[in-house]
Design an enzyme around this catalytic site. Structure first.
Site, mmCIF file in Angstrom:
data_model
loop_
_atom_site.group_PDB
_atom_site.id
_atom_site.type_symbol
_atom_site.label_atom_id
_atom_site.label_comp_id
_atom_site.label_asym_id
_atom_site.label_seq_id
_atom_site.Cartn_x
_atom_site.Cartn_y
_atom_site.Cartn_z
ATOM 1 N N ALA A 4 -27.654 -37.106 58.525
ATOM 2 C CA ALA A 4 -28.946 -37.206 59.208
ATOM 3 C C ALA A 4 -29.620 -38.554 58.967
ATOM 4 O O ALA A 4 -30.838 -38.661 58.979
ATOM 5 C CB ALA A 4 -29.854 -36.069 58.734
ATOM 6 N N GLY A 35 -28.841 -41.467 60.694
ATOM 7 C CA GLY A 35 -28.731 -42.373 61.842
ATOM 8 C C GLY A 35 -30.069 -42.649 62.502
ATOM 9 O O GLY A 35 -31.068 -41.955 62.278
ATOM 10 N N ARG A 54 -31.514 -43.825 71.138
ATOM 11 C CA ARG A 54 -31.777 -43.373 72.510
ATOM 12 C C ARG A 54 -32.930 -42.375 72.634
ATOM 13 O O ARG A 54 -33.375 -42.072 73.727
ATOM 14 C CB ARG A 54 -30.498 -42.777 73.122
ATOM 15 C CG ARG A 54 -29.561 -43.848 73.640
ATOM 16 C CD ARG A 54 -28.237 -43.267 74.082
ATOM 17 N NE ARG A 54 -27.400 -42.916 72.944
ATOM 18 C CZ ARG A 54 -26.328 -42.127 73.028
ATOM 19 N NH1 ARG A 54 -25.995 -41.577 74.183
ATOM 20 N NH2 ARG A 54 -25.616 -41.863 71.956
ATOM 21 N N ASN A 100 -28.911 -36.731 71.491
ATOM 22 C CA ASN A 100 -29.029 -38.185 71.390
ATOM 23 C C ASN A 100 -30.198 -38.737 72.193
ATOM 24 O O ASN A 100 -30.581 -39.882 72.029
ATOM 25 C CB ASN A 100 -27.735 -38.854 71.855
ATOM 26 C CG ASN A 100 -26.567 -38.489 70.942
ATOM 27 O OD1 ASN A 100 -26.591 -38.772 69.750
ATOM 28 N ND2 ASN A 100 -25.570 -37.829 71.484
ATOM 29 N N ASN A 107 -59.609 -3.166 70.468
ATOM 30 C CA ASN A 107 -59.661 -3.813 71.776
ATOM 31 C C ASN A 107 -60.402 -5.134 71.659
ATOM 32 O O ASN A 107 -61.509 -5.192 71.131
ATOM 33 C CB ASN A 107 -60.347 -2.911 72.816
ATOM 34 C CG ASN A 107 -60.114 -3.480 74.212
ATOM 35 O OD1 ASN A 107 -58.987 -3.548 74.680
ATOM 36 N ND2 ASN A 107 -61.182 -3.935 74.844
HETATM 37 C C1 UD1 Z 1 -19.838 -38.991 66.095
HETATM 38 C C2 UD1 Z 1 -18.315 -39.021 65.914
HETATM 39 C C3 UD1 Z 1 -17.657 -38.648 67.239
HETATM 40 C C4 UD1 Z 1 -18.154 -37.286 67.692
HETATM 41 C C5 UD1 Z 1 -19.680 -37.242 67.750
HETATM 42 C C6 UD1 Z 1 -20.158 -35.824 67.970
HETATM 43 C C7 UD1 Z 1 -17.903 -40.731 64.234
HETATM 44 C C8 UD1 Z 1 -17.379 -42.098 63.961
HETATM 45 N N1 UD1 Z 1 -17.893 -40.347 65.493
HETATM 46 O O1 UD1 Z 1 -20.155 -40.003 67.049
HETATM 47 O O2 UD1 Z 1 -16.236 -38.617 67.090
HETATM 48 O O3 UD1 Z 1 -17.602 -36.970 68.955
HETATM 49 O O4 UD1 Z 1 -20.262 -37.691 66.512
HETATM 50 O O5 UD1 Z 1 -21.551 -35.797 68.162
HETATM 51 O O6 UD1 Z 1 -18.246 -40.035 63.303
HETATM 52 N N2 UD1 Z 1 -25.159 -40.850 60.708
HETATM 53 C C9 UD1 Z 1 -25.477 -41.124 59.388
HETATM 54 N N3 UD1 Z 1 -25.235 -42.368 58.892
HETATM 55 C C10 UD1 Z 1 -24.658 -43.354 59.629
HETATM 56 C C11 UD1 Z 1 -24.311 -43.052 60.972
HETATM 57 C C12 UD1 Z 1 -24.573 -41.800 61.485
HETATM 58 O O7 UD1 Z 1 -25.999 -40.257 58.678
HETATM 59 O O8 UD1 Z 1 -24.456 -44.427 59.085
HETATM 60 C C13 UD1 Z 1 -25.438 -39.476 61.245
HETATM 61 C C14 UD1 Z 1 -26.369 -39.471 62.433
HETATM 62 O O9 UD1 Z 1 -27.709 -39.316 62.009
HETATM 63 C C15 UD1 Z 1 -25.891 -38.243 63.228
HETATM 64 C C16 UD1 Z 1 -24.416 -38.136 62.856
HETATM 65 O O10 UD1 Z 1 -24.222 -38.928 61.699
HETATM 66 O O11 UD1 Z 1 -26.534 -37.055 62.851
HETATM 67 C C17 UD1 Z 1 -23.525 -38.638 63.965
HETATM 68 O O12 UD1 Z 1 -23.853 -39.978 64.224
HETATM 69 P P1 UD1 Z 1 -23.907 -40.568 65.677
HETATM 70 O O13 UD1 Z 1 -24.281 -41.988 65.611
HETATM 71 O O14 UD1 Z 1 -24.677 -39.674 66.574
HETATM 72 O O15 UD1 Z 1 -22.326 -40.490 65.996
HETATM 73 P P2 UD1 Z 1 -21.643 -40.515 67.396
HETATM 74 O O16 UD1 Z 1 -21.491 -41.931 67.835
HETATM 75 O O17 UD1 Z 1 -22.313 -39.564 68.281
HETATM 76 CA CA CA Z 2 -24.130 -38.156 68.244
#
Ligand code: UD1
Ligand code: CA
Length: 425
Positions: A11, A13, A17, A231, A347
């Site tokens: 969590a 990231g 978007r 996203n 009521n």
């Molecule tokens: C990721 C997967 C992809 C999958 C998709 C499903 C990878 C490399 N790719 O891509 O194969 O189909 O999820 O939704 O894992 N996060 C962190 N730290 C970071 C980066 C991300 O905690 O450094 C967390 C984000 O908050 C999120 C989750 O990891 O909850 C997924 O990250 P996100 O950037 O959404 O990955 P996708 O590119 O969607």
């Molecule tokens: Ca994602």
């Protein structure tokens, strides 16, 4: 290996978007955050959770600490990818010899039932590492599942790294992983950033596992709706719709009448008894319990922490929040009931308001109405206030003091009639 399961929830990231000043995982569906759904879907399965936080770490940490006793947050800063995120939890799991389930923090539609089936599959295959996949008509930006000629799992390729042939694959990575921890943990110190995004990919543990002769599998999730990741704001709206449909169907299967499913919104955490009728344009969020044989709506708004006993009527434009309502009590029209405890056979006349909020002290107070109380229309009950059993309140009153049993409370300017006033003007 022991049978214990712990989870790592990603969590940290940014959620670019969403275009938001709040963490992506704290955006809400029916009053509950996306991360709350993920934690709830796994809380009966795991003994402990590690939530990886980064962007808006303080907010996310505060949410987790307030609501989940068996979850710890771990800071990831900077955020170098999903593989790097998991490695932040490694020090806490150094001596752990059970299984670790990894969940993307943006999967609010994933159900406990599917997670349990996924774990059963992993165990039945004697797998060391299993990922959850599903088939999508439009695989968009999801990671693609690449299989060997014999259909066994080969690797996961991110959309940005995929060849034209790979990008045409419709089987995608959901973002749920099960690891026999002792066998996989060393992978996290060996991941590289040799890819289009220059990140440490969690998905690379599949190729790592294969290289190290481990048993890897993909479990195909049947109901692909559950794989829906949040996203963007559009995703949030779509997930709300799916969650609502799921809830309304289950309520109808259990004997609740939903007059118009297309205009009715009911949170997952709302229980409703049989033969209750929900009229159109009703919105119910948060955690609530509604009894049997009630009538709710049209256009009612329940905001959470509401308990309504059997046989009650909550009519049009009635808003209820954090209140308990005894059986056979009616609030038919245009009322606000907040922070209240209502007995049975009450009521509430049209336009009644519980004035529960003091904007100067910023505090909220309670309204208590005992059984058989009758409140005349357009009454303001200024909390804290308690009305004893059977007491009536005259229409148009502003009640600022407690009143005992079987009395009449009335505050009303005397009626003046000025004869011929209109003619003489
Ligand atoms: C990721 C997967 C992809 C999958 C998709 C499903 C990878 C490399 N790719 O891509 O194969 O189909 O999820 O939704 O894992 N996060 C962190 N730290 C970071 C980066 C991300 O905690 O450094 C967390 C984000 O908050 C999120 C989750 O990891 O909850 C997924 O990250 P996100 O950037 O959404 O990955 P996708 O590119 O969607
Ligand atoms: Ca994602």
């Amino acid at each position: 290996m022991n049978k214990e399961i712990k989870s790592v929830i990603l969590a940290a990231g940014k959620g670019t978007r969403m275009k938001s000043n709040t963490s992506k995982v704290l955006h809400k569906i029916f009053g509950k955050s996306v991360l709350g759904y993920v934690l709830d879907s796994s809380k009966n399965i795991v003994s402990e959770s590690f939530v990886i936080v980064g962007h808006h770490a303080e907010e996310v940490t505060a949410f987790v600490e307030k609501n989940y006793q068996n979850a710890k947050t771990v800071l990831q800063s900077p955020q170098l990818g999903t593989g790097h995120a998991v490695s932040m939890a490694c020090p806490y799991l150094e001596n752990f010899d059970g299984q670790v389930i990894i969940l993307n923090g943006d999967l609010p539609l994933m159900t406990e039932d599917s997670i349990r089936k996924f774990i059963e599959y992993h165990n039945s295959k004697n797998s060391d590492l299993t990922i959850m996949s599903t088939i999508l008509d439009d695989p968009a930006n999801y990671g693609r599942i690449i299989r060997e000629k014999d259909d066994s799992l080969k690797c996961i390729v991110e959309a940005k790294d995929a060849s034209p042939e790979e990008i045409s694959v419709k089987e995608i990575n959901v973002g749920v992983y099960l690891l026999n921890w002792g066998k996989i943990k060393s992978a996290f110190s060996q991941l590289t950033t040799n890819n289009a995004q220059g990140e440490y990919y969690l998905t690379d543990i599949i190729s790592w596992g294969k290289k190290n002769n481990l048993n890897v599998h993909a479990y195909i999730l049947e109901n692909s709706d559950e794989s829906y990741g949040i996203n963007s704001r559009k995703d949030l709206a779509y997930a709300t719709k799916i969650m609502n449909e799921r809830k309304l169907n289950s309520l109808m299967d259990n004997g609740v009448t939903i007059v118009d499913p297309s205009s009715t919104w009911i949170s997952e955490d709302t229980e409703i008894g049989a033969d209750t009728i929900i009229y159109p344009s009703t919105y119910i969020e948060g955690k609530n319990k509604i009894g049997k044989n009630c009538k709710i709506g049209p256009c009612a708004h329940l905001r959470g922490d509401v308990e309504i006993d059997d046989g009650c009527k909550i009519g049009n434009f009635v808003e209820v929040k954090k209140s308990k309502i005894g059986h056979n009590t009616n609030a038919g029209h245009l009322s606000y009931i907040g922070d209240s405890e209502l007995g049975s056979h009450i009521n509430i006349g049209a336009g009644t308001i519980t004035a529960n909020y003091d904007p100067i002290s910023k505090t909220k107070s309670k309204t208590i109405l005992k059984d058989n109380v009758k409140i005349g229309s357009n009454t303001v009950l200024v909390a804290p206030v308690e009305i004893g059993e059977g007491t009536n309140i005259g229409a148009g009153s502003v009640i600022t003091k407690n009143i005992g049993e079987w009395a009449l409370g009335i505050t009303r300017a005397p009626l003046r009639i000025i004869e011929n006033w209109v003619k003489n003007r």
